[in-house]
Design a protein around this motif. Structure first.
Motif, PDB file in Angstrom:
ATOM      1  N   LEU A   1       0.813  -1.207   0.000  1.00  0.00           N
ATOM      2  CA  LEU A   1       0.000   0.000   0.000  1.00  0.00           C
ATOM      3  C   LEU A   1       0.854   1.267   0.000  1.00  0.00           C
ATOM      4  O   LEU A   1       0.502   2.265  -0.648  1.00  0.00           O
ATOM      5  CB  LEU A   1      -0.934  -0.016   1.219  1.00  0.00           C
ATOM      6  CG  LEU A   1      -1.774   1.223   1.473  1.00  0.00           C
ATOM      7  CD1 LEU A   1      -2.658   1.540   0.257  1.00  0.00           C
ATOM      8  CD2 LEU A   1      -2.641   1.033   2.721  1.00  0.00           C
ATOM      9  N   GLN A   2       1.971   1.253   0.700  1.00  0.00           N
ATOM     10  CA  GLN A   2       2.797   2.456   0.795  1.00  0.00           C
ATOM     11  C   GLN A   2       3.295   2.930  -0.570  1.00  0.00           C
ATOM     12  O   GLN A   2       3.587   4.120  -0.757  1.00  0.00           O
ATOM     13  CB  GLN A   2       3.996   2.201   1.717  1.00  0.00           C
ATOM     14  CG  GLN A   2       3.626   2.046   3.183  1.00  0.00           C
ATOM     15  CD  GLN A   2       3.334   0.604   3.546  1.00  0.00           C
ATOM     16  OE1 GLN A   2       2.966  -0.210   2.703  1.00  0.00           O
ATOM     17  NE2 GLN A   2       3.506   0.266   4.819  1.00  0.00           N
ATOM     18  N   ALA A   3       3.386   2.031  -1.533  1.00  0.00           N
ATOM     19  CA  ALA A   3       3.871   2.413  -2.860  1.00  0.00           C
ATOM     20  C   ALA A   3       2.906   3.361  -3.567  1.00  0.00           C
ATOM     21  O   ALA A   3       3.319   4.104  -4.469  1.00  0.00           O
ATOM     22  CB  ALA A   3       4.101   1.166  -3.715  1.00  0.00           C
TER      23      ALA A   3
ATOM     24  N   VAL B   1      18.897  10.528  -1.230  1.00  0.00           N
ATOM     25  CA  VAL B   1      19.266  10.183   0.148  1.00  0.00           C
ATOM     26  C   VAL B   1      18.300   9.172   0.765  1.00  0.00           C
ATOM     27  O   VAL B   1      18.392   8.868   1.946  1.00  0.00           O
ATOM     28  CB  VAL B   1      19.341  11.455   1.028  1.00  0.00           C
ATOM     29  CG1 VAL B   1      20.447  12.379   0.536  1.00  0.00           C
ATOM     30  CG2 VAL B   1      17.990  12.196   1.045  1.00  0.00           C
ATOM     31  N   HIS B   2      17.372   8.654  -0.035  1.00  0.00           N
ATOM     32  CA  HIS B   2      16.400   7.679   0.460  1.00  0.00           C
ATOM     33  C   HIS B   2      17.026   6.289   0.473  1.00  0.00           C
ATOM     34  O   HIS B   2      17.758   5.926  -0.457  1.00  0.00           O
ATOM     35  CB  HIS B   2      15.151   7.679  -0.423  1.00  0.00           C
ATOM     36  CG  HIS B   2      13.975   6.983   0.188  1.00  0.00           C
ATOM     37  ND1 HIS B   2      13.870   5.606   0.271  1.00  0.00           N
ATOM     38  CD2 HIS B   2      12.834   7.475   0.745  1.00  0.00           C
ATOM     39  CE1 HIS B   2      12.728   5.284   0.844  1.00  0.00           C
ATOM     40  NE2 HIS B   2      12.077   6.399   1.148  1.00  0.00           N
ATOM     41  N   PRO B   3      16.785   5.481   1.514  1.00  0.00           N
ATOM     42  CA  PRO B   3      17.407   4.143   1.565  1.00  0.00           C
ATOM     43  C   PRO B   3      16.990   3.228   0.417  1.00  0.00           C
ATOM     44  O   PRO B   3      17.680   2.248   0.126  1.00  0.00           O
ATOM     45  CB  PRO B   3      16.952   3.595   2.922  1.00  0.00           C
ATOM     46  CG  PRO B   3      15.776   4.426   3.319  1.00  0.00           C
ATOM     47  CD  PRO B   3      16.012   5.778   2.733  1.00  0.00           C
ATOM     48  N   GLN B   4      15.836   3.529  -0.218  1.00  0.00           N
ATOM     49  CA  GLN B   4      15.385   2.736  -1.368  1.00  0.00           C
ATOM     50  C   GLN B   4      15.277   3.623  -2.608  1.00  0.00           C
ATOM     51  O   GLN B   4      14.457   3.391  -3.490  1.00  0.00           O
ATOM     52  CB  GLN B   4      14.037   2.080  -1.045  1.00  0.00           C
ATOM     53  CG  GLN B   4      14.141   1.063   0.093  1.00  0.00           C
ATOM     54  CD  GLN B   4      12.826   0.850   0.826  1.00  0.00           C
ATOM     55  OE1 GLN B   4      11.981   1.729   0.871  1.00  0.00           O
ATOM     56  NE2 GLN B   4      12.667  -0.334   1.400  1.00  0.00           N
TER      57      GLN B   4
ATOM     58  N   SER C   1       5.631   7.793   6.474  1.00  0.00           N
ATOM     59  CA  SER C   1       6.188   8.882   5.684  1.00  0.00           C
ATOM     60  C   SER C   1       6.915   8.327   4.465  1.00  0.00           C
ATOM     61  O   SER C   1       7.571   7.281   4.548  1.00  0.00           O
ATOM     62  CB  SER C   1       7.168   9.712   6.530  1.00  0.00           C
ATOM     63  OG  SER C   1       7.914  10.600   5.709  1.00  0.00           O
ATOM     64  N   GLN C   2       6.817   9.054   3.357  1.00  0.00           N
ATOM     65  CA  GLN C   2       7.535   8.640   2.162  1.00  0.00           C
ATOM     66  C   GLN C   2       9.050   8.610   2.364  1.00  0.00           C
ATOM     67  O   GLN C   2       9.758   7.934   1.617  1.00  0.00           O
ATOM     68  CB  GLN C   2       7.216   9.589   1.001  1.00  0.00           C
ATOM     69  CG  GLN C   2       5.885   9.320   0.333  1.00  0.00           C
ATOM     70  CD  GLN C   2       5.635  10.290  -0.811  1.00  0.00           C
ATOM     71  OE1 GLN C   2       5.128  11.378  -0.596  1.00  0.00           O
ATOM     72  NE2 GLN C   2       5.987   9.893  -2.021  1.00  0.00           N
ATOM     73  N   HIS C   3       9.533   9.328   3.341  1.00  0.00           N
ATOM     74  CA  HIS C   3      10.969   9.347   3.599  1.00  0.00           C
ATOM     75  C   HIS C   3      11.433   8.094   4.337  1.00  0.00           C
ATOM     76  O   HIS C   3      12.639   7.871   4.468  1.00  0.00           O
ATOM     77  CB  HIS C   3      11.345  10.598   4.387  1.00  0.00           C
ATOM     78  CG  HIS C   3      11.032  11.868   3.661  1.00  0.00           C
ATOM     79  ND1 HIS C   3      11.731  12.285   2.560  1.00  0.00           N
ATOM     80  CD2 HIS C   3      10.062  12.808   3.869  1.00  0.00           C
ATOM     81  CE1 HIS C   3      11.230  13.433   2.113  1.00  0.00           C
ATOM     82  NE2 HIS C   3      10.216  13.774   2.897  1.00  0.00           N
ATOM     83  N   ASP C   4      10.470   7.290   4.825  1.00  0.00           N
ATOM     84  CA  ASP C   4      10.804   6.056   5.529  1.00  0.00           C
ATOM     85  C   ASP C   4      10.843   4.881   4.557  1.00  0.00           C
ATOM     86  O   ASP C   4      10.128   4.877   3.548  1.00  0.00           O
ATOM     87  CB  ASP C   4       9.768   5.760   6.619  1.00  0.00           C
ATOM     88  CG  ASP C   4       9.724   6.832   7.683  1.00  0.00           C
ATOM     89  OD1 ASP C   4      10.774   7.471   7.902  1.00  0.00           O
ATOM     90  OD2 ASP C   4       8.640   7.043   8.275  1.00  0.00           O
ATOM     91  N   PRO C   5      11.641   3.867   4.845  1.00  0.00           N
ATOM     92  CA  PRO C   5      11.624   2.664   3.995  1.00  0.00           C
ATOM     93  C   PRO C   5      10.329   1.888   4.176  1.00  0.00           C
ATOM     94  O   PRO C   5       9.616   2.054   5.165  1.00  0.00           O
ATOM     95  CB  PRO C   5      12.832   1.861   4.495  1.00  0.00           C
ATOM     96  CG  PRO C   5      13.037   2.318   5.900  1.00  0.00           C
ATOM     97  CD  PRO C   5      12.632   3.758   5.927  1.00  0.00           C
ATOM     98  N   TYR C   6      10.039   1.035   3.206  1.00  0.00           N
ATOM     99  CA  TYR C   6       8.864   0.182   3.309  1.00  0.00           C
ATOM    100  C   TYR C   6       9.183  -1.156   2.648  1.00  0.00           C
ATOM    101  O   TYR C   6      10.161  -1.258   1.889  1.00  0.00           O
ATOM    102  CB  TYR C   6       7.633   0.831   2.672  1.00  0.00           C
ATOM    103  CG  TYR C   6       7.644   0.871   1.155  1.00  0.00           C
ATOM    104  CD1 TYR C   6       6.988  -0.095   0.410  1.00  0.00           C
ATOM    105  CD2 TYR C   6       8.300   1.880   0.479  1.00  0.00           C
ATOM    106  CE1 TYR C   6       6.985  -0.049  -0.970  1.00  0.00           C
ATOM    107  CE2 TYR C   6       8.297   1.933  -0.902  1.00  0.00           C
ATOM    108  CZ  TYR C   6       7.642   0.956  -1.623  1.00  0.00           C
ATOM    109  OH  TYR C   6       7.647   0.994  -2.993  1.00  0.00           O
ATOM    110  N   PRO C   7       8.392  -2.197   2.902  1.00  0.00           N
ATOM    111  CA  PRO C   7       8.703  -3.524   2.333  1.00  0.00           C
ATOM    112  C   PRO C   7       8.643  -3.491   0.804  1.00  0.00           C
ATOM    113  O   PRO C   7       7.637  -3.110   0.210  1.00  0.00           O
ATOM    114  CB  PRO C   7       7.600  -4.417   2.914  1.00  0.00           C
ATOM    115  CG  PRO C   7       7.090  -3.683   4.097  1.00  0.00           C
ATOM    116  CD  PRO C   7       7.214  -2.223   3.776  1.00  0.00           C
TER     117      PRO C   7
END
Length: 380
Positions: free
Chosen positions: A254-256, A271-274, A369-375
């Motif tokens: 869903l976060q996508a 600078v985003h981890p993904q 937050s979009q700045h956080d990683p997600y699966p």
């Protein structure tokens, strides 16, 4: 602007509760359309099997009603329940209404051993065939949804008056999720299919705002040649289809969704981890980037609810509640009407990067937050 309200609770409740929130926000719409989506159904006079798909809509004539019956029988559906609203016809503004229907069916026997995807496609194609039939007969049959545990009601008029005309306050019909949108008719003619919420294979959204990127998004979706990507009597219907595309076609979490409709800038992705994956996703789905202002509220088949804003954040929305029940509305007074006895200190108004998720257990909000990683998919 329009006005939006959603309530989700572990215990089924009357949709009239949400209509009171619409009444509190009545300055934000003009009576040109009300849409209600109910998910997690409960009927007072029927022990509903939640596997049965529910067909909801309006037959505008006796002939349409008979064609509906014949069509479903010929397709192999067995009628299990036919809900009859306790009507107040004197309150119905439109005069070409023969029957509002909410009907539960058993699927044809040939689908017993089919895959879930085959069943999902059959329900979608059946709904689209009935919609087409109504259009071929001068619009005398309007079909909003055909899906397990979901009912959609749409009508022209003021929300409370519509609720009174269908006697939605009488407890005959309840749900664990209820979405409502009061429309302000700004760009299109009055058409029930243009009224939110929009629905496709268990996924539903409603929007307050205006999507000025509508035409390129619509054209891109039509180019996928997926049968359910059609209609577009409203520029907001694409939000439902983009969410469907994200979850069902791309099979992303869903976060996508937020990354697709409002991607981060190149500087933020650097600078985003993904960042590498998300930059590729942005490039592939660049035609699906929206141009607001928009606030989008949605629900998924497992009763997850969500709220996202666009980058401009010019259409407000607030979420509040407590363990077991939560509400989202365009205005604070709407949340107050649905859950007055909550801790208001926990209310949240998302910013442009947030996705607010209310999970099925309804214990607490998830603010992502979009700045956080997600699966991500394993290959990513």
């Amino acid at each position: 602007m329009c006005r939006l309200a959603l309530k989700t609770a572990l215990e089924p409740f009357s949709p009239y509760t949400v209509l009171t929130a619409m009444e509190a926000m009545q300055e934000g719409y003009d009576g040109s359309g009300l849409g209600l989506l109910l998910r997690g159904m409960e009927f007072e006079d029927f022990r509903y099997n939640h596997k049965f798909p529910i067909l909801s809509g309006i037959a505008h004539s006796v002939a349409a009603w008979r064609r509906l019956d014949d069509f479903m029988e010929e397709r192999g559906y067995e009628l299990k329940y036919d809900h009859k609203f306790h009507m107040r016809w004197d309150l119905v503004e439109s005069k070409d209404r023969y029957r509002y229907f909410v009907r539960a069916y058993r699927m044809p026997d040939k689908f017993t051993d089919r895959t879930q995807q085959e069943k999902d496609d059959e329900l979608m194609l059946t709904r689209l065939a009935l919609r087409k039939d109504g259009e071929l007969h001068g619009g005398d049959l309007t079909v909003f949804s055909f899906w397990p545990d979901v009912t959609i009601i749409k009508e022209v008029g003021w929300p409370i008056k519509i609720g009174d005309s269908l006697c939605l306050h009488d407890g005959q019909i309840k749900s664990r999720v209820c979405m409502a949108q009061g429309r302000q008719n700004t760009n299109y003619g009055i058409n029930l299919y243009a009224c939110h919420p929009f629905f496709l294979q268990g996924i539903s959204t409603m929007t307050n705002g205006e999507n000025t990127a509508f035409v390129p998004i619509k054209d891109w979706l039509l180019g996928r040649h997926f049968p359910g990507y059609l209609g577009y009597q409203s520029d907001s219907e694409v939000f439902t289809h983009i969410l469907h595309y994200t979850l069902k076609q791309l099979k992303l979490p869903l976060q996508a969704y937020k990354h697709i409709i409002t991607p981060l800038s190149s500087q933020e992705l650097a600078v985003h981890p993904q960042g590498e994956f998300l930059a590729g996703l942005r490039n592939v789905c660049r035609r699906l980037i929206i141009d607001g202002p928009n606030a989008v509220i949605g629900t998924l088949p497992d009763e997850t609810c969500l709220l996202v804003m666009d980058q401009k954040k010019l259409r407000p929305a607030t979420v509040g509640g407590r363990t077991g029940e939560w509400a989202i509305a365009s205005e604070m007074c709407g949340v107050d009407a649905m859950i007055p006895d909550r801790d208001r200190a926990l209310d949240f108004q998302p910013m442009r990067e947030h996705t607010v998720i209310i999970p099925p257990d309804r214990k607490e909000l998830t603010i992502w937050s979009q700045h956080d990683p997600y699966p991500l998919p394993q290959a990513a």
